[in-house]
Design an enzyme around this catalytic site. Structure first.
Site, PDB file in Angstrom:
ATOM      1  N   ASP A   2      17.569 -47.674   6.409  1.00  0.00           N
ATOM      2  CA  ASP A   2      18.513 -47.395   7.493  1.00  0.00           C
ATOM      3  C   ASP A   2      19.831 -48.114   7.215  1.00  0.00           C
ATOM      4  O   ASP A   2      19.850 -49.184   6.613  1.00  0.00           O
ATOM      5  CB  ASP A   2      17.908 -47.871   8.827  1.00  0.00           C
ATOM      6  CG  ASP A   2      18.584 -47.226  10.018  1.00  0.00           C
ATOM      7  OD1 ASP A   2      19.411 -46.309   9.823  1.00  0.00           O
ATOM      8  OD2 ASP A   2      18.286 -47.651  11.154  1.00  0.00           O
ATOM      9  N   ARG A   6      26.499 -46.500   8.630  1.00  0.00           N
ATOM     10  CA  ARG A   6      27.325 -47.658   9.008  1.00  0.00           C
ATOM     11  C   ARG A   6      27.991 -48.291   7.788  1.00  0.00           C
ATOM     12  O   ARG A   6      29.136 -48.709   7.828  1.00  0.00           O
ATOM     13  CB  ARG A   6      26.459 -48.703   9.740  1.00  0.00           C
ATOM     14  CG  ARG A   6      26.283 -48.408  11.217  1.00  0.00           C
ATOM     15  CD  ARG A   6      25.140 -49.178  11.801  1.00  0.00           C
ATOM     16  NE  ARG A   6      23.860 -48.555  11.439  1.00  0.00           N
ATOM     17  CZ  ARG A   6      22.684 -49.130  11.616  1.00  0.00           C
ATOM     18  NH1 ARG A   6      22.598 -50.345  12.113  1.00  0.00           N
ATOM     19  NH2 ARG A   6      21.579 -48.472  11.294  1.00  0.00           N
ATOM     20  N   TRP A   7      27.264 -48.324   6.691  1.00  0.00           N
ATOM     21  CA  TRP A   7      27.806 -48.881   5.440  1.00  0.00           C
ATOM     22  C   TRP A   7      29.043 -48.093   5.012  1.00  0.00           C
ATOM     23  O   TRP A   7      30.070 -48.672   4.661  1.00  0.00           O
ATOM     24  CB  TRP A   7      26.718 -48.809   4.376  1.00  0.00           C
ATOM     25  CG  TRP A   7      27.049 -49.455   3.059  1.00  0.00           C
ATOM     26  CD1 TRP A   7      26.841 -50.745   2.695  1.00  0.00           C
ATOM     27  CD2 TRP A   7      27.629 -48.799   1.908  1.00  0.00           C
ATOM     28  NE1 TRP A   7      27.254 -50.952   1.399  1.00  0.00           N
ATOM     29  CE2 TRP A   7      27.735 -49.777   0.892  1.00  0.00           C
ATOM     30  CE3 TRP A   7      28.053 -47.505   1.634  1.00  0.00           C
ATOM     31  CZ2 TRP A   7      28.261 -49.492  -0.373  1.00  0.00           C
ATOM     32  CZ3 TRP A   7      28.577 -47.217   0.386  1.00  0.00           C
ATOM     33  CH2 TRP A   7      28.680 -48.205  -0.604  1.00  0.00           C
ATOM     34  N   HIS A  19      24.955 -42.319   1.952  1.00  0.00           N
ATOM     35  CA  HIS A  19      23.672 -41.782   1.473  1.00  0.00           C
ATOM     36  C   HIS A  19      23.632 -41.810  -0.054  1.00  0.00           C
ATOM     37  O   HIS A  19      22.615 -42.161  -0.646  1.00  0.00           O
ATOM     38  CB  HIS A  19      23.466 -40.354   1.984  1.00  0.00           C
ATOM     39  CG  HIS A  19      23.339 -40.260   3.478  1.00  0.00           C
ATOM     40  ND1 HIS A  19      22.534 -41.116   4.202  1.00  0.00           N
ATOM     41  CD2 HIS A  19      23.917 -39.426   4.397  1.00  0.00           C
ATOM     42  CE1 HIS A  19      22.610 -40.807   5.484  1.00  0.00           C
ATOM     43  NE2 HIS A  19      23.456 -39.798   5.641  1.00  0.00           N
ATOM     44  N   ARG A  53      20.832 -33.896  13.270  1.00  0.00           N
ATOM     45  CA  ARG A  53      22.152 -34.406  12.839  1.00  0.00           C
ATOM     46  C   ARG A  53      23.095 -33.236  12.539  1.00  0.00           C
ATOM     47  O   ARG A  53      22.625 -32.109  12.377  1.00  0.00           O
ATOM     48  CB  ARG A  53      21.990 -35.281  11.582  1.00  0.00           C
ATOM     49  CG  ARG A  53      21.313 -36.596  11.905  1.00  0.00           C
ATOM     50  CD  ARG A  53      21.427 -37.550  10.764  1.00  0.00           C
ATOM     51  NE  ARG A  53      20.806 -38.823  11.137  1.00  0.00           N
ATOM     52  CZ  ARG A  53      20.906 -39.937  10.444  1.00  0.00           C
ATOM     53  NH1 ARG A  53      21.595 -39.959   9.327  1.00  0.00           N
ATOM     54  NH2 ARG A  53      20.323 -41.045  10.859  1.00  0.00           N
ATOM     55  N   LEU A 113       2.353 -46.732  -9.878  1.00  0.00           N
ATOM     56  CA  LEU A 113       2.714 -46.830  -8.457  1.00  0.00           C
ATOM     57  C   LEU A 113       2.791 -45.422  -7.877  1.00  0.00           C
ATOM     58  O   LEU A 113       3.303 -44.511  -8.526  1.00  0.00           O
ATOM     59  CB  LEU A 113       4.070 -47.538  -8.319  1.00  0.00           C
ATOM     60  CG  LEU A 113       4.679 -47.708  -6.931  1.00  0.00           C
ATOM     61  CD1 LEU A 113       5.484 -49.005  -6.874  1.00  0.00           C
ATOM     62  CD2 LEU A 113       5.607 -46.575  -6.516  1.00  0.00           C
TER      63      LEU A 113
HETATM   64  C1  IPE Z   1      19.862 -43.655   6.327  1.00  0.00           C
HETATM   65  O1  IPE Z   1      20.716 -44.286   7.210  1.00  0.00           O
HETATM   66  C2  IPE Z   1      18.709 -42.929   6.951  1.00  0.00           C
HETATM   67  C3  IPE Z   1      18.639 -41.479   6.641  1.00  0.00           C
HETATM   68  C4  IPE Z   1      18.361 -40.598   7.574  1.00  0.00           C
HETATM   69  C5  IPE Z   1      18.845 -40.984   5.283  1.00  0.00           C
HETATM   70  P1  IPE Z   1      21.453 -43.635   8.456  1.00  0.00           P
HETATM   71  O2  IPE Z   1      22.041 -42.333   8.067  1.00  0.00           O
HETATM   72  O3  IPE Z   1      20.506 -43.577   9.607  1.00  0.00           O
HETATM   73  O4  IPE Z   1      22.599 -44.695   8.717  1.00  0.00           O
HETATM   74  P2  IPE Z   1      23.149 -45.289  10.099  1.00  0.00           P
HETATM   75  O5  IPE Z   1      21.955 -45.683  10.922  1.00  0.00           O
HETATM   76  O6  IPE Z   1      23.933 -44.193  10.745  1.00  0.00           O
HETATM   77  O7  IPE Z   1      23.987 -46.447   9.699  1.00  0.00           O
HETATM   78 MG    MG Z   2      20.101 -44.854  11.138  1.00  0.00          MG
END
Ligand code: IPE
Ligand code: MG
Length: 227
Positions: A2, A6-7, A19, A53, A113
């Site tokens: 997650d 935001r990053w 992503h 989304r 793995l």
């Molecule tokens: C990655 O982070 C999770 C996925 C669905 C690929 P987010 O897309 O949820 O990032 P934030 O929570 O908006 O920062």
């Molecule tokens: Mg998220």
């Protein structure tokens, strides 16, 4: 995994930029896990709820999924990593399904793995599917309803062939489960880190493992019983 959005936002970029950078964190986590002898690593890549989304982000994520799996095949083979999936895979675009089927077949004999990608996955969905399977057994007279137990439900879940997780790691500071492995994490240790997923490194993985090693897992027993 997650915090990609935001990053990216912190850096003034579009969410998909996050992503894309999340992929190298995926690589780091898999590599760290394999090197430490982790046998099963399940990554929550796309939840059933993520379909809601914006269409543009969903499409970009699906594209990224296809290209990443394609690019990573040599690495998966070299490191003897077997790819599997859980979730409602039929909902994914045909291109993704084809790529996944191909890669799963090619990596099927790898034994170091098992990497389980949770895609279009929801823990409640999986429990409902399992209940349907168990009900069918009852309907067909194969199973008596009074014989339904944890083991019967375990067998009906998409995770039937995997051990339940010892440790669950969630990045980005959010402290919730978000419909991940609802049944399977009943006794998992939970670890939350503020690190946003694209910044997640092997060292972050090690930190989680070291924290885990300091836990006492009692499974309902007393500390004395465990000792
Ligand atoms: C990655 O982070 C999770 C996925 C669905 C690929 P987010 O897309 O949820 O990032 P934030 O929570 O908006 O920062
Ligand atoms: Mg998220």
């Amino acid at each position: 995994m997650d915090g990609n959005g935001r990053w990216a936002k912190q850096k003034g970029h579009m969410r998909i930029f996050g992503h894309r950078h999340g992929v190298k964190a995926v690589r780091a986590a898999i590599e760290a896990g394999a090197e430490l002898g982790v046998k099963y690593l399940t990554m929550y890549a796309f939840s059933a709820e993520n379909w809601t989304r914006p269409q543009q982000e969903v499409s970009a994520l699906m594209e990224l999924l296809v290209s990443t799996i394609e690019d990573e095949l040599p690495t998966l083979m070299k490191n003897r990593i077997r790819l599997e999936t859980i979730g409602n895979i039929e909902q994914l675009p045909a291109k993704c399904q084809v790529q996944l089927t191909k890669t799963k077949a090619k990596t099927a004999e790898n034994d170091r793995l098992t990497l389980v990608l949770a895609l279009s996955y929801s823990g409640r969905w999986d429990i409902i599917e399992a209940v349907k399977k168990v009900s069918k057994l009852v309907e067909e007279g194969v199973l008596k309803s009074e014989d339904i137990d944890e083991s019967e439900l375990n067998k009906a879940l998409s995770t039937a062939q995997y051990p339940h997780p010892d440790l669950l790691i969630r990045s980005s500071g959010e402290q919730r489960i978000s419909n991940f492995l609802m049944w399977e994490i009943a006794y998992s240790e939970l670890y939350f880190t503020p690190v946003l997923w694209p910044d997640f490194t092997k060292d972050d993985f090690y930190r989680a493992i070291v924290d885990y090693q300091g836990r006492e897992r009692r499974f309902g027993k007393t500390s004395e019983q465990i000792a």
